[in-house]
Design an enzyme around this catalytic site. Structure first.
Site, PDB file in Angstrom:
ATOM      1  N   LYS A  31      -9.566  44.041  45.536  1.00 59.01           N
ATOM      2  CA  LYS A  31     -10.813  44.244  44.790  1.00 59.01           C
ATOM      3  C   LYS A  31     -11.880  43.254  45.204  1.00 59.01           C
ATOM      4  O   LYS A  31     -13.050  43.543  45.186  1.00 59.01           O
ATOM      5  CB  LYS A  31     -10.528  43.953  43.313  1.00 59.01           C
ATOM      6  CG  LYS A  31     -10.150  45.145  42.511  1.00 59.01           C
ATOM      7  CD  LYS A  31     -10.361  44.787  41.056  1.00 59.01           C
ATOM      8  CE  LYS A  31      -9.099  44.912  40.271  1.00 59.01           C
ATOM      9  NZ  LYS A  31      -8.746  43.813  39.437  1.00 59.01           N
ATOM     10  N   LYS A  71      -5.170  32.062  45.421  1.00 57.28           N
ATOM     11  CA  LYS A  71      -6.465  32.036  44.718  1.00 57.28           C
ATOM     12  C   LYS A  71      -7.083  30.652  44.770  1.00 57.28           C
ATOM     13  O   LYS A  71      -8.304  30.526  44.814  1.00 57.28           O
ATOM     14  CB  LYS A  71      -6.318  32.505  43.266  1.00 57.28           C
ATOM     15  CG  LYS A  71      -5.862  33.956  43.164  1.00 57.28           C
ATOM     16  CD  LYS A  71      -6.904  34.880  42.600  1.00 57.28           C
ATOM     17  CE  LYS A  71      -6.596  36.300  43.025  1.00 57.28           C
ATOM     18  NZ  LYS A  71      -7.109  37.357  42.255  1.00 57.28           N
ATOM     19  N   LYS A  75      -3.748  42.474  52.341  1.00 55.20           N
ATOM     20  CA  LYS A  75      -3.702  43.416  51.218  1.00 55.20           C
ATOM     21  C   LYS A  75      -5.099  44.002  50.949  1.00 55.20           C
ATOM     22  O   LYS A  75      -6.084  43.266  51.033  1.00 55.20           O
ATOM     23  CB  LYS A  75      -3.225  42.617  49.991  1.00 55.20           C
ATOM     24  CG  LYS A  75      -3.059  43.409  48.725  1.00 55.20           C
ATOM     25  CD  LYS A  75      -2.684  42.499  47.566  1.00 55.20           C
ATOM     26  CE  LYS A  75      -3.900  42.189  46.718  1.00 55.20           C
ATOM     27  NZ  LYS A  75      -3.609  41.826  45.334  1.00 55.20           N
TER      28      LYS A  75
HETATM   29  P1  ATP Z   1      -8.111  40.660  43.157  1.00 48.22           P
HETATM   30  O1  ATP Z   1      -8.488  41.038  44.542  1.00 48.22           O
HETATM   31  O2  ATP Z   1      -9.284  40.376  42.270  1.00 48.22           O
HETATM   32  O3  ATP Z   1      -7.022  39.666  43.069  1.00 48.22           O
HETATM   33  P2  ATP Z   1      -6.456  42.973  42.969  1.00 48.22           P
HETATM   34  O4  ATP Z   1      -7.088  44.056  43.769  1.00 48.22           O
HETATM   35  O5  ATP Z   1      -5.268  42.301  43.514  1.00 48.22           O
HETATM   36  O6  ATP Z   1      -7.543  41.954  42.482  1.00 48.22           O
HETATM   37  P3  ATP Z   1      -5.314  43.155  40.313  1.00 48.22           P
HETATM   38  O7  ATP Z   1      -6.109  43.335  39.069  1.00 48.22           O
HETATM   39  O8  ATP Z   1      -4.803  41.787  40.584  1.00 48.22           O
HETATM   40  O9  ATP Z   1      -6.120  43.644  41.567  1.00 48.22           O
HETATM   41  O10 ATP Z   1      -4.127  44.182  40.315  1.00 48.22           O
HETATM   42  C1  ATP Z   1      -4.011  45.314  39.512  1.00 48.22           C
HETATM   43  C2  ATP Z   1      -2.764  46.082  39.896  1.00 48.22           C
HETATM   44  O11 ATP Z   1      -2.939  46.678  41.180  1.00 48.22           O
HETATM   45  C3  ATP Z   1      -1.502  45.227  40.015  1.00 48.22           C
HETATM   46  O12 ATP Z   1      -0.406  45.953  39.507  1.00 48.22           O
HETATM   47  C4  ATP Z   1      -1.348  45.000  41.486  1.00 48.22           C
HETATM   48  O13 ATP Z   1      -0.015  44.790  41.855  1.00 48.22           O
HETATM   49  C5  ATP Z   1      -1.863  46.311  42.037  1.00 48.22           C
HETATM   50  N1  ATP Z   1      -2.423  46.153  43.386  1.00 48.22           N
HETATM   51  C6  ATP Z   1      -3.486  45.398  43.731  1.00 48.22           C
HETATM   52  N2  ATP Z   1      -3.751  45.507  45.037  1.00 48.22           N
HETATM   53  C7  ATP Z   1      -2.819  46.360  45.545  1.00 48.22           C
HETATM   54  C8  ATP Z   1      -2.553  46.881  46.852  1.00 48.22           C
HETATM   55  N3  ATP Z   1      -3.304  46.548  47.888  1.00 48.22           N
HETATM   56  N4  ATP Z   1      -1.529  47.740  47.003  1.00 48.22           N
HETATM   57  C9  ATP Z   1      -0.763  48.102  45.942  1.00 48.22           C
HETATM   58  N5  ATP Z   1      -0.952  47.647  44.702  1.00 48.22           N
HETATM   59  C10 ATP Z   1      -1.967  46.787  44.485  1.00 48.22           C
END
Ligand code: ATP
Ligand code: LTN
Length: 334
Positions: free
Chosen positions: A200, A115, A197
């Site tokens: 979001k 980040k 990955k």
């Molecule tokens: P950002 O992109 O803003 O960091 P993010 O998509 O990683 O956000 P988080 O709010 O950090 O989302 O994660 C929420 C939940 O979703 C966590 O338990 C995280 O492990 C899971 N998660 C996020 N992205 C993935 C993915 N690509 N595959 C599986 N699990 C995920």
């Protein structure tokens, strides 16, 4: 807690709209584990502040996340679904736990490194101490199990270390939690780049499936998903694009890799991609319908938030009182 069930705690940041990765890696498992545990889920809005937010949009995202939890199948009348920022105990315990966390430990956190590389203009102290607040979230509710995606594993490990360190000094104050990371779906990759990955905060609209995407967009995005030049549907390390689609298909249909390989034997990638798109669209359709209904019922959602905020604050205050006493903070005079 009120019964003998073990405690499950989890949450997501209230940032942006959820992706299929969030759903398959976390939310869907919360629903699957729901009956077995006493469950508490937070809308992690304090964590979202580590990245600059537009206030009006942020407020909307938080409400929308709450509704998505419920639309996915978590019942707010049986589970405690609340806002992190409505329970002051999170910030209070976070301060105390920060005094039991070493900078060396925080320096090793890969999410902090990722980040800070992404937001070079805003490497703030909150981003750095993010794992301490997360430890406070979990330990405040004496959670036994924390279902999350693979990327959160390191944060769970530091939470366990902090809890054990604290307990070694003051006795058994905190339950030492375990991570629950699903076998399939723990890390859903981007459809545009299967080495990255699905996230979001991704800017390429074809890289992620958003939970509110309509059927046509879902099918179109899967059709365009980046795969290798082979044609055989087979799970393999050197085929990350197809393997990712197989993971998604497996999570949604419950079929294992062998069954999927058999189903698409002799068929090409085109047929497979279409099947994945349709299966995902079918899976999300009821959630989308319920979400729209819920967002229209402000009175219901707000009454659930109010009731659960109070419940969460009650649990949290209990742990916090114990911690204050153990570390020797002076009790307030009543
Ligand atoms: P950002 O992109 O803003 O960091 P993010 O998509 O990683 O956000 P988080 O709010 O950090 O989302 O994660 C929420 C939940 O979703 C966590 O338990 C995280 O492990 C899971 N998660 C996020 N992205 C993935 C993915 N690509 N595959 C599986 N699990 C995920
Ligand atoms: N860091 C988590 C969100 C989160 C969380 C928690 C998850 C904040 N506090 C406590 C489980 C338990 C993430 O998904 N990015």
């Amino acid at each position: 807690m009120l019964n003998d069930k073990k405690i499950l705690y989890s949450g997501m940041q209230a940032t942006g709209t959820l992706t299929l990765g969030n759903y398959l890696g976390a939310l869907k498992n919360w629903v699957n584990l729901n009956e077995e545990y006493e469950c508490i889920y937070g809308v992690m809005d304090l964590h979202s502040l580590t990245v600059r937010q537009n206030p009006a949009e942020f407020r909307k995202n938080a409400r929308s996340l709450y509704a998505l939890y419920v639309a996915a199948g978590l019942n707010p009348e049986k589970n405690c679904i609340y806002y992190q920022s409505h329970v002051p105990g999170h910030a209070q315990l976070s301060w105390i736990l920060g005094c039991f966390t070493y900078m060396g430990e925080l320096n090793r956190m890969t999410q902090f490194k990722d980040k800070s590389a992404k937001h070079t203009d805003n490497i703030n102290a909150g981003l750095y101490t993010y794992p301490v607040l997360m430890a406070a979230d979990i330990l405040l509710y004496q959670a036994d199990v924390v279902p999350v995606g693979q990327d959160q594993k390191q944060h769970l490990e530091i939470t366990r270390d902090i809890a054990q360190r604290f307990n070694a000094v003051y006795g058994e104050v905190f339950t030492v939690p375990k991570a629950y990371i699903p076998k399939a779906g723990a890390k859903i990759m981007s459809l545009a780049d299967p080495q990255k990955k699905m996230s979001k905060s991704e800017e390429n609209p074809n890289a992620s499936i958003w939970l509110m995407d309509d059927r046509d967009s879902i099918i179109r995005k899967f059709k365009r998903a980046v795969t290798d030049s082979d044609t055989v549907v087979r799970y393999a390390k050197e085929k990350p694009g197809i393997s990712n689609l197989m993971d998604i298909y497996s999570c949604v249909t419950g079929k294992n890799y062998d069954e999927i390989e058999k189903e698409f034997k002799g068929k090409g990638y085109g047929d497979f991609k279409l099947a994945v798109g349709e299966a995902v669209a079918d899976e999300l359709a009821p959630l989308q319908k319920r979400y729209t209904e819920l967002m229209a019922d402000k009175t219901y959602i707000e009454s659930m938030i109010k009731m659960n905020d109070e419940k969460a604050a009650f649990y949290a205050a209990k742990t916090l009182r114990k911690v204050h006493k153990k570390v020797g903070l002076t009790e307030m005079i009543k």
